[in-house]
Design a protein around this motif. Structure first.
Motif, PDB file in Angstrom:
ATOM      1  N   LYS A   9       5.349   4.300  -4.540  1.00 35.91           N
ATOM      2  CA  LYS A   9       5.153   2.847  -4.518  1.00 35.91           C
ATOM      3  C   LYS A   9       4.308   2.438  -5.716  1.00 35.91           C
ATOM      4  O   LYS A   9       3.228   2.997  -5.940  1.00 35.91           O
ATOM      5  CB  LYS A   9       4.441   2.425  -3.228  1.00 35.91           C
ATOM      6  CG  LYS A   9       3.966   0.995  -3.207  1.00 35.91           C
ATOM      7  CD  LYS A   9       5.135   0.016  -3.175  1.00 35.91           C
ATOM      8  CE  LYS A   9       4.679  -1.405  -3.421  1.00 35.91           C
ATOM      9  NZ  LYS A   9       5.818  -2.350  -3.522  1.00 35.91           N
ATOM     10  N   PHE A  11       2.711  -0.976  -7.961  1.00 35.36           N
ATOM     11  CA  PHE A  11       2.519  -2.409  -8.169  1.00 35.36           C
ATOM     12  C   PHE A  11       2.530  -2.603  -9.678  1.00 35.36           C
ATOM     13  O   PHE A  11       1.564  -2.241 -10.353  1.00 35.36           O
ATOM     14  CB  PHE A  11       1.186  -2.886  -7.596  1.00 35.36           C
ATOM     15  CG  PHE A  11       1.124  -2.815  -6.091  1.00 35.36           C
ATOM     16  CD1 PHE A  11       1.798  -3.735  -5.314  1.00 35.36           C
ATOM     17  CD2 PHE A  11       0.380  -1.825  -5.465  1.00 35.36           C
ATOM     18  CE1 PHE A  11       1.739  -3.678  -3.932  1.00 35.36           C
ATOM     19  CE2 PHE A  11       0.320  -1.758  -4.081  1.00 35.36           C
ATOM     20  CZ  PHE A  11       0.997  -2.680  -3.313  1.00 35.36           C
ATOM     21  N   THR A  42      -1.645   1.013   1.716  1.00 33.20           N
ATOM     22  CA  THR A  42      -0.300   0.881   1.153  1.00 33.20           C
ATOM     23  C   THR A  42       0.682   1.773   1.896  1.00 33.20           C
ATOM     24  O   THR A  42       1.809   1.358   2.180  1.00 33.20           O
ATOM     25  CB  THR A  42      -0.323   1.220  -0.352  1.00 33.20           C
ATOM     26  OG1 THR A  42      -1.326   0.416  -0.974  1.00 33.20           O
ATOM     27  CG2 THR A  42       1.016   0.945  -1.000  1.00 33.20           C
ATOM     28  N   ARG A  45       1.507   0.105   5.126  1.00 29.08           N
ATOM     29  CA  ARG A  45       2.302  -1.096   4.899  1.00 29.08           C
ATOM     30  C   ARG A  45       3.736  -0.738   4.503  1.00 29.08           C
ATOM     31  O   ARG A  45       4.659  -1.494   4.800  1.00 29.08           O
ATOM     32  CB  ARG A  45       1.629  -1.980   3.854  1.00 29.08           C
ATOM     33  CG  ARG A  45       0.247  -2.487   4.341  1.00 29.08           C
ATOM     34  CD  ARG A  45      -0.593  -3.014   3.198  1.00 29.08           C
ATOM     35  NE  ARG A  45       0.089  -4.069   2.496  1.00 29.08           N
ATOM     36  CZ  ARG A  45       0.135  -5.333   2.919  1.00 29.08           C
ATOM     37  NH1 ARG A  45      -0.523  -5.680   4.010  1.00 29.08           N
ATOM     38  NH2 ARG A  45       0.797  -6.226   2.257  1.00 29.08           N
ATOM     39  N   CYS A  46       3.905   0.392   3.856  1.00 23.61           N
ATOM     40  CA  CYS A  46       5.270   0.840   3.533  1.00 23.61           C
ATOM     41  C   CYS A  46       6.016   1.249   4.797  1.00 23.61           C
ATOM     42  O   CYS A  46       7.188   0.936   4.965  1.00 23.61           O
ATOM     43  CB  CYS A  46       5.246   2.007   2.550  1.00 23.61           C
ATOM     44  SG  CYS A  46       4.856   1.513   0.864  1.00 23.61           S
ATOM     45  N   GLU A  51       5.592  -3.746   2.502  1.00 23.30           N
ATOM     46  CA  GLU A  51       5.756  -3.575   1.057  1.00 23.30           C
ATOM     47  C   GLU A  51       7.127  -2.942   0.828  1.00 23.30           C
ATOM     48  O   GLU A  51       7.538  -2.066   1.588  1.00 23.30           O
ATOM     49  CB  GLU A  51       4.682  -2.626   0.481  1.00 23.30           C
ATOM     50  CG  GLU A  51       3.255  -3.039   0.709  1.00 23.30           C
ATOM     51  CD  GLU A  51       2.818  -4.192  -0.177  1.00 23.30           C
ATOM     52  OE1 GLU A  51       3.624  -4.651  -1.022  1.00 23.30           O
ATOM     53  OE2 GLU A  51       1.675  -4.643  -0.007  1.00 23.30           O
ATOM     54  N   SER A  52       7.817  -3.392  -0.209  1.00 22.89           N
ATOM     55  CA  SER A  52       9.064  -2.731  -0.561  1.00 22.89           C
ATOM     56  C   SER A  52       8.688  -1.468  -1.325  1.00 22.89           C
ATOM     57  O   SER A  52       7.746  -1.471  -2.103  1.00 22.89           O
ATOM     58  CB  SER A  52       9.906  -3.642  -1.450  1.00 22.89           C
ATOM     59  OG  SER A  52       9.190  -3.950  -2.622  1.00 22.89           O
TER      60      SER A  52
ATOM     61  N   GLU B 121       1.867 -11.646   7.556  1.00 26.06           N
ATOM     62  CA  GLU B 121       2.062 -10.208   7.744  1.00 26.06           C
ATOM     63  C   GLU B 121       2.037  -9.835   9.218  1.00 26.06           C
ATOM     64  O   GLU B 121       2.857  -9.036   9.673  1.00 26.06           O
ATOM     65  CB  GLU B 121       0.990  -9.438   6.972  1.00 26.06           C
ATOM     66  CG  GLU B 121       1.164  -9.626   5.486  1.00 26.06           C
ATOM     67  CD  GLU B 121       0.238  -8.764   4.669  1.00 26.06           C
ATOM     68  OE1 GLU B 121      -0.724  -8.213   5.249  1.00 26.06           O
ATOM     69  OE2 GLU B 121       0.473  -8.643   3.455  1.00 26.06           O
TER      70      GLU B 121
END
Ligand SMILES: Nc1ncnc2c1ncn2[C@@H]1O[C@H](COP(=O)(O)OP(=O)(O)OP(=O)(O)O)[C@@H](O)[C@H]1O
Ligand SMILES: [Mg+2]
Lengths: 240, 218
Positions: A9, A11, A42, A45-46, A51-52, B121
């Motif tokens: 991932k 940014f 992160t 969140r993935c 998050e993509s 979110e």
């Protein structure tokens, strides 16, 4: 249950997760530790597709959630997430916070969702706060409501991102207690935390992350008492 | 200086009619402007730059040019082009609405962007679609925050609707100017008009501050 393969991932030009490989078994409690900025949030969140991802694959029960053909919203329903900042909906009461997603996403009848919501509130010890607004709750109470809200969607796995870091020390225990209970009931959990006591007591496995890599993973006792990597030793000597 | 109350009394019925029109114009402006403003604000927030561009240009134009110019363009250009002839009240309502829409679009966007990212979110993590999250979580909170600036825009509209006098829409200032022209007087017509505007704006501020207080305690 969850299989993460070569997850990357970035940014922009900042590569935050470099090559993550991780398998989480059903009913396992995985604790993630590591210094600030190492990519712990992160990673969670993935897994929840907030998050993509830039590369690699994430499978939940064999389904590739990164495959564009799969319905992301459906996938997200399977994964519950608890945030450091609670993120309760301030314009809704506690019970409305819990009922909202089951009613709107799953089309559960309001009565059923309410009954189920009250049951979950009982479980986190906040039944009497059902009609209160979040602003009137303490931090620990807010976080317990947030846990109940996530559970209302009956997720297969729960992700916790530093659930006690924003709390006053005296209420940390009540939130950890709820999480311990969940673990005991067999919930699969991934927990980012600085609570080493919790990691030791509840964790089946501890993962140490640094610089976007999983540097070391092991059962709690050996990892804490006998870390193999230098970076793990350095980190643990600071936090223990 | 002899202040002639008698000519104010003579014009009172007209000023009253003018006041009703002023209220009508600004009310129509805020209502139509809000509906248009929400659509334009949403349009500007679309991720696709090409779709967002016209909305963004609209906002730039209406915020970057004087309302006076807009009123003249609409009265003498736009309305005749559609109706064949012009109509002062229609042109005034159109100009005020289009102008308010540009400001309200920005109020709307600021309202949405002021909501913490964690709200979206959390909603998404519960399986809600972007639309569901907007509708049930973001917008209800954003609307609450939009009420004070919307009220402010309403007050601005009451005052700026006075520009409609120049295209002969018979609102307060139209009658004020008529009175000034008939009697060659300055203080009587314009002070009276000022007083009426003050009563309107102060009453509205009062209502708004009560509404805000009520919302805060909820
Ligand atoms: N939305 C974003 N845009 C750009 N960079 C980001 C974004 N989110 C995180 N980062 C960067 O990614 C890196 C890892 O962040 P992450 O939040 O995953 O760390 P963390 O391990 O959770 O740290 P902490 O313990 O402070 O919460 C950081 O360098 C951060 O600046
Ligand atoms: Mg973090």
């Amino acid at each position: 249950m969850i299989k993460i393969q070569n997850l990357k991932k970035s940014f922009g030009t900042n590569e935050v997760l470099k090559d993550i490989n991780l398998t989480i078994k059903p009913q396992e409690v995985v604790v993630v530790i590591g210094p600030s900025g190492s990519g712990k949030s992160t990673l969670l969140r993935c897994i929840n597709l907030l998050e993509s991802i830039t590369g690699g694959h994430i499978y939940i029960e064999g389904k590739d959630i990164t495959d564009k053909k799969n319905n992301l919203n459906k996938m997200r329903e399977e994964v519950g997430m608890v945030f450091q900042q609670f993120n309760l909906f301030p314009h809704k009461t506690v019970i409305e916070n819990i009922m909202l997603a089951p009613v709107k996403v799953r089309n559960v009848p309001a009565e059923t969702a309410r009954a189920r919501g009250l049951e979950l509130l009982r479980k986190v010890g906040l039944e009497e706060k059902a009609e209160a607004y979040p602003s009137s709750l303490s931090g620990g109470q807010k976080q317990r409501v947030a846990i109940a809200r996530a559970l209302a969607m009956e997720p297969k796995i729960m992700l916790f991102d530093e659930p006690t870091s924003a709390l006053d020390p005296e209420v940390v225990g009540e939130v950890l207690e709820v999480m311990k209970q969940l673990a005991k009931e067999g919930m699969t959990m991934v927990v980012v935390t600085h609570e080493m006591g919790f990691a030791r007591e509840v964790g089946d496995r501890v993962i140490f992350m640094d610089g976007g890599y999983i540097v070391e993973e092991n059962e709690p006792i050996p990892l804490f008492e006998n870390p193999q990597q230098e970076r793990t030793q350095a980190f643990l000597s600071k936090v223990l | 200086m002899d202040f002639r109350f008698d000519i104010i009394a003579e014009y009172a019925p007209f000023l009253l009619k003018g006041t009703l029109l002023t209220i009508g114009l600004s009310l129509a402006g805020i209502l139509i402007g809000t509906v248009l403003g929400l659509l334009i604000g949403l349009g500007k927030m679309v991720n696709n730059k090409l779709i967002a561009l016209p909305f963004s240009l609209y906002i730039t134009f209406f915020r970057g040019t004087p309302l006076f110019v807009q009123i003249l363009l609409i009265h003498f250009g736009v309305v005749p082009a559609f109706l064949g002839h012009t109509n002062a009240v229609a042109a005034a309502i159109l100009a005020l609405s289009l102008n308010a829409a540009a400001y309200i679009a920005e109020i709307f966007r600021a309202g949405i962007q002021s909501i913490d990212r964690g709200q979206m979110e959390a909603a998404r993590s519960l399986g809600m679609t972007h639309g569901q999250a907007m509708r049930h979580v973001i917008l209800p909170q954003a609307f609450k925050r939009m009420i004070p600036p919307l009220g402010n825009e309403f007050i601005v509209l009451i005052k700026e609707s006075s520009l409609a006098a120049v295209i002969t829409a018979p609102e307060i200032m139209y009658w004020g100017r008529a009175m000034a022209g008939q009697y060659y007087k300055v203080w009587e017509p314009y002070l009276t008009a000022a007083l009426i505007y003050l009563i309107l704006t102060i009453s509205l501020s009062f209502i708004l501050s009560r509404l805000e207080r009520r919302l805060k305690t909820e």
